[in-house]
Design a protein around this motif. Structure first.
Motif: not given
Length: 189
Positions: A69-82, A92-97, A104-109
């Protein structure tokens, strides 16, 4: 938030505050606030709180450090900011991590939804195909089948009709059933 009290606007302010806490890394406090907002009299606020509350709840049981969640929240913020281009790069940068992480399924979605918004239909198709297998019987299984079919439909791909049939058979009373039926009817007319 204090001035608006127990109104829809007050709940919206509380939701915004909880999401700011989530994005800044105070995930446990955000979870508590989001769970309170699930009881909001505003269905819109409750639904907005639900997705992130479920994300936190389903990904914080075994991982007490909540690294995913700590890793995923950063791109989620960009998404929220449109800022979808930045969000996509972040995902894409955190997908392999996160490949072996419970998020992982949340990231893919999320990545697939951003790809659809950006019009990257072929990439979205691939992402939702991977999600179909990665989700197991998890939270995003239905979405994986629907958005996979939608991405094919938007591409006018020959496999769209079959993918829509597959979704409708698997989820005859699903959340996206009416949308899928509307798309499917274009093939029968």
């Amino acid at each position: 938030e204090t001035l608006l009290g127990d109104s829809k606007e007050g709940d919206q302010a509380r939701l915004s505050r909880a999401m700011c806490s989530f994005y800044s890394g105070d995930i446990l406090w955000a979870k508590t606030q989001l769970e309170v907002l699930l009881k909001s009299t505003s269905k819109e606020v409750a639904n907005d709180a639900l997705e992130t509350a479920l994300l936190i709840a389903s990904n914080s049981i075994e991982d007490t450090a909540m690294e995913g969640l700590q890793i995923l929240r950063k791109p989620m913020l960009y998404e929220a900011m449109e800022r979808y281009d930045s969000a996509l790069v972040g995902y894409e940068n955190v997908e392999n991590i996160l490949l072996a992480n419970e998020t992982y399924d949340d990231l893919l979605y999320r990545k697939g939804k951003v790809e659809l918004k950006l019009g990257h239909l072929k990439e979205a198709e691939r992402t939702f195909r991977v999600l179909q297998n990665a989700a197991g019987e998890g939270m995003w299984k239905e979405e994986a089948y629907f958005y996979f079919a939608q991405s094919l439909f938007l591409q006018r791909d020959d496999g769209a009709e079959s993918a829509l049939e597959d979704y409708l058979i698997r989820y005859p009373n699903g959340f996206y059933t009416e949308q899928a039926r509307i798309m499917y009817r274009t093939f029968t007319s």
